[in-house]
Design a protein around this motif. Sequence first.
Motif, PDB file in Angstrom:
ATOM      1  N   GLU A 241       0.814  -1.216   0.000  1.00 55.34           N
ATOM      2  CA  GLU A 241       0.000   0.000   0.000  1.00 55.34           C
ATOM      3  C   GLU A 241       0.850   1.269   0.000  1.00 55.34           C
ATOM      4  O   GLU A 241       0.378   2.348  -0.362  1.00 55.34           O
ATOM      5  N   PHE A 242       2.097   1.145   0.458  1.00 59.31           N
ATOM      6  CA  PHE A 242       2.947   2.336   0.503  1.00 59.31           C
ATOM      7  C   PHE A 242       3.348   2.731  -0.915  1.00 59.31           C
ATOM      8  O   PHE A 242       3.854   1.923  -1.683  1.00 59.31           O
ATOM      9  N   GLN A 243       3.099   3.981  -1.247  1.00 56.84           N
ATOM     10  CA  GLN A 243       3.388   4.491  -2.584  1.00 56.84           C
ATOM     11  C   GLN A 243       4.651   5.344  -2.563  1.00 56.84           C
ATOM     12  O   GLN A 243       4.667   6.443  -2.011  1.00 56.84           O
ATOM     13  N   LYS A 244       5.706   4.817  -3.168  1.00 62.02           N
ATOM     14  CA  LYS A 244       6.919   5.619  -3.303  1.00 62.02           C
ATOM     15  C   LYS A 244       6.680   6.725  -4.317  1.00 62.02           C
ATOM     16  O   LYS A 244       5.974   6.547  -5.302  1.00 62.02           O
ATOM     17  N   ARG A 245       7.281   7.874  -4.050  1.00 65.83           N
ATOM     18  CA  ARG A 245       7.180   8.996  -4.971  1.00 65.83           C
ATOM     19  C   ARG A 245       8.576   9.448  -5.384  1.00 65.83           C
ATOM     20  O   ARG A 245       9.581   8.938  -4.878  1.00 65.83           O
ATOM     21  N   GLN A 246       8.614  10.386  -6.285  1.00 64.64           N
ATOM     22  CA  GLN A 246       9.899  10.864  -6.766  1.00 64.64           C
ATOM     23  C   GLN A 246      10.730  11.410  -5.614  1.00 64.64           C
ATOM     24  O   GLN A 246      10.208  12.070  -4.705  1.00 64.64           O
ATOM     25  N   VAL A 247      12.016  11.146  -5.644  1.00 62.94           N
ATOM     26  CA  VAL A 247      12.907  11.590  -4.577  1.00 62.94           C
ATOM     27  C   VAL A 247      12.977  13.107  -4.552  1.00 62.94           C
ATOM     28  O   VAL A 247      12.688  13.786  -5.540  1.00 62.94           O
ATOM     29  N   VAL A 248      13.357  13.638  -3.394  1.00 62.90           N
ATOM     30  CA  VAL A 248      13.534  15.086  -3.260  1.00 62.90           C
ATOM     31  C   VAL A 248      15.025  15.410  -3.264  1.00 62.90           C
ATOM     32  O   VAL A 248      15.868  14.532  -3.066  1.00 62.90           O
ATOM     33  N   SER A 249      15.327  16.681  -3.490  1.00 57.82           N
ATOM     34  CA  SER A 249      16.718  17.128  -3.558  1.00 57.82           C
ATOM     35  C   SER A 249      16.893  18.389  -2.717  1.00 57.82           C
ATOM     36  O   SER A 249      15.918  19.009  -2.288  1.00 57.82           O
ATOM     37  N   VAL A 250      18.157  18.765  -2.508  1.00 58.03           N
ATOM     38  CA  VAL A 250      18.475  19.955  -1.719  1.00 58.03           C
ATOM     39  C   VAL A 250      19.089  21.013  -2.624  1.00 58.03           C
ATOM     40  O   VAL A 250      20.015  20.731  -3.393  1.00 58.03           O
ATOM     41  N   ASP A 251      18.565  22.217  -2.519  1.00 57.05           N
ATOM     42  CA  ASP A 251      19.149  23.372  -3.202  1.00 57.05           C
ATOM     43  C   ASP A 251      20.246  23.917  -2.291  1.00 57.05           C
ATOM     44  O   ASP A 251      19.976  24.579  -1.286  1.00 57.05           O
ATOM     45  N   LEU A 252      21.493  23.634  -2.619  1.00 56.91           N
ATOM     46  CA  LEU A 252      22.601  24.022  -1.755  1.00 56.91           C
ATOM     47  C   LEU A 252      22.764  25.533  -1.659  1.00 56.91           C
ATOM     48  O   LEU A 252      23.368  26.034  -0.695  1.00 56.91           O
ATOM     49  N   GLU A 253      22.237  26.270  -2.629  1.00 51.41           N
ATOM     50  CA  GLU A 253      22.291  27.728  -2.549  1.00 51.41           C
ATOM     51  C   GLU A 253      21.338  28.241  -1.473  1.00 51.41           C
ATOM     52  O   GLU A 253      21.635  29.227  -0.787  1.00 51.41           O
ATOM     53  N   ALA A 254      20.197  27.570  -1.323  1.00 48.71           N
ATOM     54  CA  ALA A 254      19.203  28.012  -0.340  1.00 48.71           C
ATOM     55  C   ALA A 254      19.473  27.444   1.050  1.00 48.71           C
ATOM     56  O   ALA A 254      19.120  28.054   2.065  1.00 48.71           O
ATOM     57  N   CYS A 255      20.095  26.286   1.124  1.00 49.87           N
ATOM     58  CA  CYS A 255      20.357  25.639   2.419  1.00 49.87           C
ATOM     59  C   CYS A 255      21.416  26.423   3.191  1.00 49.87           C
ATOM     60  O   CYS A 255      22.454  26.806   2.645  1.00 49.87           O
ATOM     61  N   ASN A 256      21.142  26.650   4.489  1.00 52.27           N
ATOM     62  CA  ASN A 256      22.119  27.354   5.326  1.00 52.27           C
ATOM     63  C   ASN A 256      22.616  26.490   6.478  1.00 52.27           C
ATOM     64  O   ASN A 256      23.196  27.000   7.442  1.00 52.27           O
TER      65      ASN A 256
ATOM     66  N   CYS B 112       8.868  10.793   0.773  1.00 52.91           N
ATOM     67  CA  CYS B 112       7.773  10.933   1.745  1.00 52.91           C
ATOM     68  C   CYS B 112       7.447  12.393   2.046  1.00 52.91           C
ATOM     69  O   CYS B 112       6.371  12.699   2.560  1.00 52.91           O
ATOM     70  N   ASP B 113       8.393  13.302   1.802  1.00 50.42           N
ATOM     71  CA  ASP B 113       8.188  14.752   1.920  1.00 50.42           C
ATOM     72  C   ASP B 113       8.283  15.318   3.327  1.00 50.42           C
ATOM     73  O   ASP B 113       8.112  16.525   3.503  1.00 50.42           O
ATOM     74  N   VAL B 114       8.523  14.513   4.353  1.00 46.61           N
ATOM     75  CA  VAL B 114       8.554  15.062   5.710  1.00 46.61           C
ATOM     76  C   VAL B 114       9.668  16.097   5.846  1.00 46.61           C
ATOM     77  O   VAL B 114       9.476  17.171   6.418  1.00 46.61           O
ATOM     78  N   CYS B 115      10.844  15.796   5.300  1.00 48.07           N
ATOM     79  CA  CYS B 115      11.946  16.760   5.392  1.00 48.07           C
ATOM     80  C   CYS B 115      11.612  18.032   4.624  1.00 48.07           C
ATOM     81  O   CYS B 115      11.963  19.142   5.042  1.00 48.07           O
ATOM     82  N   LEU B 116      10.940  17.883   3.503  1.00 45.22           N
ATOM     83  CA  LEU B 116      10.542  19.034   2.698  1.00 45.22           C
ATOM     84  C   LEU B 116       9.595  19.931   3.500  1.00 45.22           C
ATOM     85  O   LEU B 116       9.664  21.158   3.421  1.00 45.22           O
ATOM     86  N   GLN B 117       8.713  19.314   4.287  1.00 42.75           N
ATOM     87  CA  GLN B 117       7.724  20.070   5.056  1.00 42.75           C
ATOM     88  C   GLN B 117       8.347  20.836   6.216  1.00 42.75           C
ATOM     89  O   GLN B 117       7.841  21.901   6.603  1.00 42.75           O
ATOM     90  N   VAL B 118       9.425  20.296   6.807  1.00 45.59           N
ATOM     91  CA  VAL B 118      10.005  20.953   7.985  1.00 45.59           C
ATOM     92  C   VAL B 118      11.081  21.966   7.621  1.00 45.59           C
ATOM     93  O   VAL B 118      11.479  22.769   8.479  1.00 45.59           O
TER      94      VAL B 118
ATOM     95  N   ILE C   3      14.601  22.260   0.304  1.00 45.64           N
ATOM     96  CA  ILE C   3      14.352  20.886  -0.146  1.00 45.64           C
ATOM     97  C   ILE C   3      13.171  20.917  -1.103  1.00 45.64           C
ATOM     98  O   ILE C   3      12.133  21.517  -0.795  1.00 45.64           O
ATOM     99  N   PHE C   4      13.336  20.319  -2.245  1.00 40.35           N
ATOM    100  CA  PHE C   4      12.317  20.430  -3.279  1.00 40.35           C
ATOM    101  C   PHE C   4      12.240  19.125  -4.070  1.00 40.35           C
ATOM    102  O   PHE C   4      13.134  18.287  -4.014  1.00 40.35           O
ATOM    103  N   ARG C   5      11.131  18.967  -4.785  1.00 42.08           N
ATOM    104  CA  ARG C   5      10.964  17.803  -5.655  1.00 42.08           C
ATOM    105  C   ARG C   5      11.259  18.253  -7.095  1.00 42.08           C
ATOM    106  O   ARG C   5      10.499  19.022  -7.689  1.00 42.08           O
ATOM    107  N   PRO C   6      12.360  17.813  -7.649  1.00 42.93           N
ATOM    108  CA  PRO C   6      12.730  18.278  -8.991  1.00 42.93           C
ATOM    109  C   PRO C   6      11.786  17.737 -10.062  1.00 42.93           C
ATOM    110  O   PRO C   6      11.122  16.713  -9.873  1.00 42.93           O
TER     111      PRO C   6
END
Length: 280
Positions: free
Chosen positions: A210-225, A263-269, A275-278
Amino acid sequence: MREGAQKAGLPVQPAAKRELAPLAFKVPPRPPALCPGCSHRAPFYSLSKHKVLVSGDIGCYSIGTLSPFNAMDTIISMGASIGLAHGANQAGLEEKMVAVIGDSTFFHAGIPALASAIYNNSPTLTVILDNGTTGMTGQQGNPGSGATLQGAGGKRVPIEPVVRAMGIENVWKVNALDEPAVDQALKEALAVKDKPGVVIVQGACVFLDEFQKRQVVSVDLEACNGCSLCFRVGCPAILKAPEVDAKTKRPKATIDPLLCVGCDVCLQVCPRDAIFRPER
């Protein structure tokens, strides 16, 4: 064992002696961690922010005791979480105590303790982590999963109607992968001081179909501090990048695409939308 068998007169061949070569490299410590995409991640991230006492139970979610969550204060035995929280409240504990229990353990040993809390009108908050299986020991079925141990289809027993029928008036049911919704439900439930409540955090175990994998997320190193908030969700897919932020002097984050399940949890926090989904 071999020596004992030999003393007993069993025909056991003596063990061949062999020298083990020392490792040529240092193996880093790897404590247990919740799997990438685990439905228990958001509730423990939220509980760690609220700084409440948490009585835990036996299951994958026992990892909530460990860093970076440090969000579980007791683990005694299977099903003890609700009884311990209720007992602490009855003993006059002024601080709000939260019981955390999995769906399988709830059906196995949690219902009698919840009935006692309801019967005594204890202001215990019970958080039921419903991942639809018995995850820690190999995805066995339980009454809430609808599948028997033999793999046959069984009658599914939904948790929400059960706790409402038992007399719980304050019930919140939220998506385990929606971190803001999980946090809001816990805030509202913790604000109730005079009666028991139940928060059901529902999300399929990553090893279920039942668990649906989705596209991986990535980190924008310019925006990350390098604020490190994403590291606090305890996901093995989130790593420290070689790059260090010039202002904070902290390592930035990067995400392993082989481990990420989207799963997007890191993207949400992430407070900086780093953190974005390319696009595919």
